[in-house]
Scaffold this active site. Sequence first.
Site, PDB file in Angstrom:
ATOM      1  N   SER A  19       0.853  -1.182   0.000  1.00  0.00           N
ATOM      2  CA  SER A  19       0.000   0.000   0.000  1.00  0.00           C
ATOM      3  C   SER A  19       0.893   1.238   0.000  1.00  0.00           C
ATOM      4  CB  SER A  19      -0.951  -0.029   1.207  1.00  0.00           C
ATOM      5  OG  SER A  19      -1.819   1.086   1.174  1.00  0.00           O
ATOM      6  N   HIS A  46      -2.304  -0.684  -3.619  1.00  0.00           N
ATOM      7  CA  HIS A  46      -3.381   0.298  -3.447  1.00  0.00           C
ATOM      8  C   HIS A  46      -2.976   1.601  -4.143  1.00  0.00           C
ATOM      9  CE1 HIS A  46      -4.772  -1.862   0.470  1.00  0.00           C
ATOM     10  NE2 HIS A  46      -5.120  -2.499  -0.620  1.00  0.00           N
ATOM     11  N   ASP A 137      -4.947  -4.533   5.369  1.00  0.00           N
ATOM     12  CA  ASP A 137      -5.329  -5.376   4.235  1.00  0.00           C
ATOM     13  C   ASP A 137      -4.228  -6.390   3.964  1.00  0.00           C
ATOM     14  OD1 ASP A 137      -6.076  -4.864   0.702  1.00  0.00           O
ATOM     15  OD2 ASP A 137      -6.811  -6.335   2.143  1.00  0.00           O
TER      16      ASP A 137
END
Length: 861
Positions: A19, A46, A137
């Site tokens: 991310s 992400h 996540d």
Amino acid sequence: MTNPGDGSVDGHLVVVGSSAGGIEALSVLASGLGKDFPAPVVFAQHLDPSRPSQLAGILDRRTELTVSTVNGDTPLVAGNLYVVPANRHVVIRDGIVALGEDQADRPRPSIDLLLSTAARSYGEKLIAVILTGSGSDGAAGAVEVKEHGGTVVIQDPRTAAHPSMPSALPPTVVDHVCHLADIAGMLRDILSGTTIEKHIDTGERGPLDEILAMVSRQGEVDFRQYKSATILRRIGRRMAINHLHTAEEYRDYLAANPQEATDLIRSLLIKVTEFFRDGEAFDFLEQSVLPGLIAAGRERGRVLRFWCAGCATGEEGYSLALLLAHVLGRELPEWSVRIFATDADEEAIAFARRGFYPPNVLKNLPEDYRTRFFEASDQGYRVIKPLRQMMIFGQQDLSRGVPFPRIDLVTCRNVLIYFRPELQQAVLDLFAYSLHHTHGVLFLGKAETARPSRSTYEVVQKKWKIYRCVSGPLPMPARPQLESRRADRARDAAALAGLADGTTESRAEEPETRRLHDALLRSLPFGLCIIDRSYRIQSINAAARRLLGVRDSVMDQDFLHTVRGLPYGEVRAAIDRTFQERSVSVLAQVEMAEGIGEARFLALHIVPLEGGVVETAIVSVENVTDLVQMQRRMQAVQSEQSHLAEELGAANRRLTDMNKDLQDANEELQAANEEMMLTQEELQATNEEFEATNEELQATNEELETGNEELQATNEELETTNDELQARTSELQEMARVLTGERRRLAEVVEQSPFQVLLLRGPGLLVETMNPRLSMLFEGTPAAGRPFEEICVDRALEAVRVGVRRAHADAKAWQSVPLRLAAGAERWLQFLAVPTHDAEGAVDGVALYVEDVTERQRASR
């Protein structure tokens, strides 16, 4: 713990998730893979959904692999790198990466979704890599990867730009923690381990046994009774990581590097679990099992004791605590509940003991449970203290452990499947010891293949492998305000300059104007002095005189020499700069040298006047002594505050360290207390075993005493019988002696008899004695002890052989007709077979009489 999946596709797969800060991390990882990387790689990052993603182009410049963006169903090919598009979910099924359906409750792309679908297809052939990023996540997906036997690698959080994502993974599911630059090499080493596993499996069981023995000596777990399939895979991976090619090399490496034993144990232990795993099974426990256990516990004084064996990171044990808290409700404080949660992995136990879990781990919990039984924090949720106090965590290897006595419920799911049958049975006996006093319940779960003995357990629920124990086994863890005021004064001086524009030349010619200027200057509330280019004073008001210490008439006098106490060089330089650059010069703090007394400070603003015939400038004078003193006092206060803040910060740091030390000490004390409680339980169980053994020994001693008495009586009987036997033996010896004498006399009588006599004894008609003159008729000398048919072989005597057998069989005398013997001189013999009898009248032999009738035959002719 769970049974790892075996995958449904050929080959391996690497999935990488990141991310915040991940683009640079992905670039570093991609550059180290090399063009011949032996597996497909999927990158999920992400990204901002409102902008086109340039990630594929960036990675294409950094790697030799073929880079492509996933736009539809795409087969996964080794040596290719697949980039997940921004703001889209991606799933993996049967060797194909495809765009997934939108799921509003997940960040996009969802790394959890990607890893979970990949784990179901690739099983133990999947390698998950979690890099830098914010949030959590990927944590839940990594748990599923471990459930299916895959490998989890994370970037070292200490070196990650954003450590939240790699730190969110439970430490017990992480196989390897690496620096970013080392991950590519680690992936190559893991992928190269397949052939090594086969090598171990086919021909190196001797070194493998030595390896497991070394691990057992150095660690707390004996893996020699575990099934070999998982053991071989994990050892193969450790060999590949350490660049070793044979089991002998790894055995020697293990002996030389004790830390490797710790790393191997960590990789061998499977530590995957979750809250309320298999919800239907817990529903059955709540509805059909717990009511009976609670009713029985109520009769024992509101006491319940559970044992969660193989608890991993504690979710299984806490699930039991949550279920009990839900069922008992407000009655819970009145109960004494103990849940013993044990596992072979010390690191997993330490994690479970804290009772703190990231949000993604609580995904299967009802919202009501999360609200009632957990305390929310910035990084996750902590189990409330009353439930934590019910738990007693401890490290325990089931192959070496001591059972806890009087347990109501034992849960041991997905553990026995890794044991060999002998160890499975031993552990089931261990559980039976804990359960048989209470007739408690054993919960194994649907994945287990072990079959408890019907003599010990009865089936309660077949699908979830739930049994009830019916019997026990054998006996056996302020400065901006000041600057604003000065700027206001400078603007006032500039405004005043507008009154003097164009009037300097006319001042000498028009006294009225000059008087007007003087009047204006006198009326201003602050000091003001007008000077020309040669520093001569053109006009000065009373405030300026007072502030500058000017008492005499100073018109047309040199400003620099008239005003005493000003720093000459600094003021002159400022005036010159004003005339040269036509700009405002500011001397914010000019100290007046006045000798004795407190120092006095003035602020001078020198503003050029535009438009006059003679170059002039206005010097505004302000007493800033109070401001300077206030500033200095404020600086002193700020310095003191800064010093105090530093001291306070140091004190806070010391306090934080002390609090951390206190918390660590409390945790250690709690762990020690739990271990002491576990030890107490084990000692209590051992004491009960000793008491039972002592009772058995006492009973055995009484039996031995009874047996001894019986043996003594038997011995006396044997002595009596022996005396009788000795007397009988003497009689028999005497009878044998007499019989021997009688036989000798009989033999002498037969041998000296003028008749030809042959005595046969027993059913075999053995020759006992015979007249020597008969030796010419029968072959073999001596004939005593030989069967009659063996010595009577002459064909002419066939009738004799038959007659002797008939006499013995029929118990009747038999007499032959005269028989002619052709051998030598012609002779005629007649035979008479008479049966002989023993003392009871039974036939015991035959007496054969032979008469020479040669003369009679000749006479009859």
